[in-house]
Design a protein around this motif. Sequence first.
Motif, PDB file in Angstrom:
ATOM      1  N   SER A 147      -0.125  -5.168  -7.005  1.00 43.70           N
ATOM      2  CA  SER A 147       0.668  -6.300  -6.520  1.00 43.70           C
ATOM      3  C   SER A 147       0.523  -6.490  -5.009  1.00 43.70           C
ATOM      4  O   SER A 147       0.890  -7.519  -4.479  1.00 43.70           O
ATOM      5  N   PHE A 148      -0.040  -5.487  -4.308  1.00 50.94           N
ATOM      6  CA  PHE A 148      -0.234  -5.590  -2.865  1.00 50.94           C
ATOM      7  C   PHE A 148      -1.499  -6.348  -2.500  1.00 50.94           C
ATOM      8  O   PHE A 148      -1.478  -7.175  -1.611  1.00 50.94           O
ATOM      9  N   THR A 149      -2.587  -5.993  -3.149  1.00 50.91           N
ATOM     10  CA  THR A 149      -3.865  -6.576  -2.757  1.00 50.91           C
ATOM     11  C   THR A 149      -4.883  -6.438  -3.869  1.00 50.91           C
ATOM     12  O   THR A 149      -4.779  -5.557  -4.710  1.00 50.91           O
ATOM     13  N   LYS A 150      -5.878  -7.290  -3.829  1.00 50.08           N
ATOM     14  CA  LYS A 150      -7.015  -7.201  -4.756  1.00 50.08           C
ATOM     15  C   LYS A 150      -8.183  -6.475  -4.097  1.00 50.08           C
ATOM     16  O   LYS A 150      -9.115  -6.056  -4.759  1.00 50.08           O
ATOM     17  N   ASN A 151      -8.135  -6.326  -2.775  1.00 52.30           N
ATOM     18  CA  ASN A 151      -9.234  -5.755  -2.019  1.00 52.30           C
ATOM     19  C   ASN A 151      -9.351  -4.254  -2.276  1.00 52.30           C
ATOM     20  O   ASN A 151      -8.406  -3.490  -2.065  1.00 52.30           O
ATOM     21  N   LYS A 152     -10.536  -3.821  -2.702  1.00 54.66           N
ATOM     22  CA  LYS A 152     -10.755  -2.420  -3.075  1.00 54.66           C
ATOM     23  C   LYS A 152     -10.628  -1.468  -1.884  1.00 54.66           C
ATOM     24  O   LYS A 152     -10.099  -0.367  -2.022  1.00 54.66           O
ATOM     25  N   THR A 153     -11.108  -1.875  -0.731  1.00 55.20           N
ATOM     26  CA  THR A 153     -11.025  -1.023   0.459  1.00 55.20           C
ATOM     27  C   THR A 153      -9.571  -0.812   0.861  1.00 55.20           C
ATOM     28  O   THR A 153      -9.171   0.310   1.194  1.00 55.20           O
ATOM     29  N   ILE A 154      -8.781  -1.857   0.838  1.00 55.19           N
ATOM     30  CA  ILE A 154      -7.364  -1.738   1.193  1.00 55.19           C
ATOM     31  C   ILE A 154      -6.646  -0.864   0.174  1.00 55.19           C
ATOM     32  O   ILE A 154      -5.789  -0.050   0.541  1.00 55.19           O
ATOM     33  N   LYS A 155      -7.006  -0.977  -1.091  1.00 51.05           N
ATOM     34  CA  LYS A 155      -6.412  -0.103  -2.109  1.00 51.05           C
ATOM     35  C   LYS A 155      -6.719   1.361  -1.806  1.00 51.05           C
ATOM     36  O   LYS A 155      -5.840   2.224  -1.925  1.00 51.05           O
ATOM     37  N   LYS A 156      -7.946   1.659  -1.385  1.00 48.95           N
ATOM     38  CA  LYS A 156      -8.307   3.038  -1.027  1.00 48.95           C
ATOM     39  C   LYS A 156      -7.479   3.528   0.153  1.00 48.95           C
ATOM     40  O   LYS A 156      -7.042   4.675   0.181  1.00 48.95           O
ATOM     41  N   ILE A 157      -7.274   2.651   1.125  1.00 48.74           N
ATOM     42  CA  ILE A 157      -6.462   3.010   2.293  1.00 48.74           C
ATOM     43  C   ILE A 157      -5.032   3.312   1.853  1.00 48.74           C
ATOM     44  O   ILE A 157      -4.439   4.321   2.253  1.00 48.74           O
ATOM     45  N   LEU A 158      -4.473   2.440   1.026  1.00 54.13           N
ATOM     46  CA  LEU A 158      -3.108   2.649   0.544  1.00 54.13           C
ATOM     47  C   LEU A 158      -2.980   3.980  -0.208  1.00 54.13           C
ATOM     48  O   LEU A 158      -2.017   4.724   0.000  1.00 54.13           O
ATOM     49  N   LEU A 159      -3.949   4.274  -1.046  1.00 53.00           N
ATOM     50  CA  LEU A 159      -3.897   5.519  -1.811  1.00 53.00           C
ATOM     51  C   LEU A 159      -4.062   6.748  -0.921  1.00 53.00           C
ATOM     52  O   LEU A 159      -3.517   7.811  -1.210  1.00 53.00           O
ATOM     53  N   ALA A 160      -4.802   6.617   0.177  1.00 52.97           N
ATOM     54  CA  ALA A 160      -5.012   7.740   1.090  1.00 52.97           C
ATOM     55  C   ALA A 160      -3.798   7.995   1.993  1.00 52.97           C
ATOM     56  O   ALA A 160      -3.534   9.138   2.356  1.00 52.97           O
ATOM     57  N   CYS A 161      -3.084   6.937   2.324  1.00 56.21           N
ATOM     58  CA  CYS A 161      -1.993   7.057   3.296  1.00 56.21           C
ATOM     59  C   CYS A 161      -0.625   7.345   2.673  1.00 56.21           C
ATOM     60  O   CYS A 161       0.253   7.880   3.351  1.00 56.21           O
ATOM     61  N   PHE A 162      -0.435   6.977   1.444  1.00 58.14           N
ATOM     62  CA  PHE A 162       0.917   7.031   0.869  1.00 58.14           C
ATOM     63  C   PHE A 162       0.966   7.855  -0.394  1.00 58.14           C
ATOM     64  O   PHE A 162       0.584   7.383  -1.442  1.00 58.14           O
ATOM     65  N   PRO A 163       1.458   9.061  -0.359  1.00 53.19           N
ATOM     66  CA  PRO A 163       1.804   9.840   0.817  1.00 53.19           C
ATOM     67  C   PRO A 163       0.632  10.682   1.300  1.00 53.19           C
ATOM     68  O   PRO A 163      -0.263  11.002   0.526  1.00 53.19           O
ATOM     69  N   VAL A 164       0.650  11.037   2.574  1.00 55.21           N
ATOM     70  CA  VAL A 164      -0.343  11.958   3.138  1.00 55.21           C
ATOM     71  C   VAL A 164      -0.038  13.329   2.554  1.00 55.21           C
ATOM     72  O   VAL A 164       1.117  13.745   2.501  1.00 55.21           O
ATOM     73  N   ASN A 165      -1.072  14.008   2.106  1.00 54.98           N
ATOM     74  CA  ASN A 165      -0.832  15.305   1.497  1.00 54.98           C
ATOM     75  C   ASN A 165      -1.925  16.278   1.912  1.00 54.98           C
ATOM     76  O   ASN A 165      -3.041  16.197   1.426  1.00 54.98           O
ATOM     77  N   ASP A 166      -1.605  17.153   2.848  1.00 54.82           N
ATOM     78  CA  ASP A 166      -2.522  18.217   3.230  1.00 54.82           C
ATOM     79  C   ASP A 166      -1.697  19.454   3.562  1.00 54.82           C
ATOM     80  O   ASP A 166      -0.470  19.410   3.571  1.00 54.82           O
ATOM     81  N   GLU A 167      -2.370  20.555   3.844  1.00 54.85           N
ATOM     82  CA  GLU A 167      -1.659  21.816   4.052  1.00 54.85           C
ATOM     83  C   GLU A 167      -0.796  21.839   5.315  1.00 54.85           C
ATOM     84  O   GLU A 167       0.097  22.668   5.442  1.00 54.85           O
ATOM     85  N   ASN A 168      -1.017  20.920   6.234  1.00 55.74           N
ATOM     86  CA  ASN A 168      -0.242  20.874   7.473  1.00 55.74           C
ATOM     87  C   ASN A 168       0.849  19.817   7.446  1.00 55.74           C
ATOM     88  O   ASN A 168       1.433  19.508   8.477  1.00 55.74           O
ATOM     89  N   SER A 169       1.108  19.221   6.267  1.00 51.05           N
ATOM     90  CA  SER A 169       2.116  18.174   6.144  1.00 51.05           C
ATOM     91  C   SER A 169       3.320  18.675   5.360  1.00 51.05           C
ATOM     92  O   SER A 169       3.172  19.271   4.288  1.00 51.05           O
ATOM     93  N   PHE A 170       4.483  18.396   5.914  1.00 44.52           N
ATOM     94  CA  PHE A 170       5.736  18.749   5.256  1.00 44.52           C
ATOM     95  C   PHE A 170       6.543  17.470   5.123  1.00 44.52           C
ATOM     96  O   PHE A 170       6.670  16.709   6.083  1.00 44.52           O
ATOM     97  N   HIS A 171       7.092  17.252   3.941  1.00 48.02           N
ATOM     98  CA  HIS A 171       7.801  16.006   3.657  1.00 48.02           C
ATOM     99  C   HIS A 171       9.304  16.246   3.586  1.00 48.02           C
ATOM    100  O   HIS A 171       9.748  17.236   3.007  1.00 48.02           O
ATOM    101  N   ILE A 172      10.055  15.324   4.174  1.00 47.41           N
ATOM    102  CA  ILE A 172      11.514  15.362   4.135  1.00 47.41           C
ATOM    103  C   ILE A 172      11.990  14.028   3.570  1.00 47.41           C
ATOM    104  O   ILE A 172      11.584  12.961   4.036  1.00 47.41           O
ATOM    105  N   ALA A 173      12.853  14.111   2.566  1.00 44.21           N
ATOM    106  CA  ALA A 173      13.466  12.908   1.999  1.00 44.21           C
ATOM    107  C   ALA A 173      14.900  13.253   1.621  1.00 44.21           C
ATOM    108  O   ALA A 173      15.153  14.286   1.008  1.00 44.21           O
ATOM    109  N   THR A 174      15.824  12.400   1.988  1.00 50.36           N
ATOM    110  CA  THR A 174      17.217  12.650   1.628  1.00 50.36           C
ATOM    111  C   THR A 174      17.566  12.004   0.290  1.00 50.36           C
ATOM    112  O   THR A 174      18.511  12.414  -0.357  1.00 50.36           O
ATOM    113  N   ASN A 175      16.800  11.035  -0.102  1.00 51.90           N
ATOM    114  CA  ASN A 175      17.025  10.325  -1.349  1.00 51.90           C
ATOM    115  C   ASN A 175      16.398  11.127  -2.501  1.00 51.90           C
ATOM    116  O   ASN A 175      15.218  11.425  -2.488  1.00 51.90           O
TER     117      ASN A 175
END
Length: 185
Positions: free
Chosen positions: A149-177
């Motif tokens: 629903s965001f975009t049809k562009n394949k490159t932008i889809k790859k960016i969205l999938l890479a950024c949300f959420p970032v997941n690597d060994e140096n990342s810690f996530h905090i969510a109150t919800n």
Amino acid sequence: MNIGVVISEVGTFSAISIEFMKWHYVMTKLGHNVYIFTGKLNKKFNNVTVMPNIHPEHESNIILSNKLYTAKEKDQLFENEVESESDSIEKVFTNWIESHNLDVIIVENYLSIPMNLLTAYALCKCFQKNQCVKIIKHHDAFYRSTIDSFTKNKTIKKILLACFPVNDENSFHIATNRVIKLYLK
């Protein structure tokens, strides 16, 4: 410890800004050096870098966001624009991290939802080069199932999938919800 905080705005009445004020108070009282990178500043702070185009309501972000919805499956001109703009933001982030010798970076919501895709993408590129510890605070969440629903562009889809959420060994996530906590698991 040198702590960097990337936040859309500081000193406003937004929930994120108010929450940040509490964290800032605690971090400084614990003796940490806090460096702020923001798109909008409405209060006097020390150690602040303001870059207006990282604010979600900046004109360049609104124009790009509108293009996201209408971009064709393959649109090289648009893809080049996204790469170029995010590269310029990434260079500023990298300089900010290196010049302040940051130990930890706290990212407020930029890597939770595509409120400013150029900034999120620039942060992801920067973090690939700078393996620093990241605390990613989620006030919201981007649900991958909605990507079409965001975009049809394949490159932008790859960016969205890479950024949300970032997941690597140096990342810690905090969510109150708790819904977001479940999603992140």
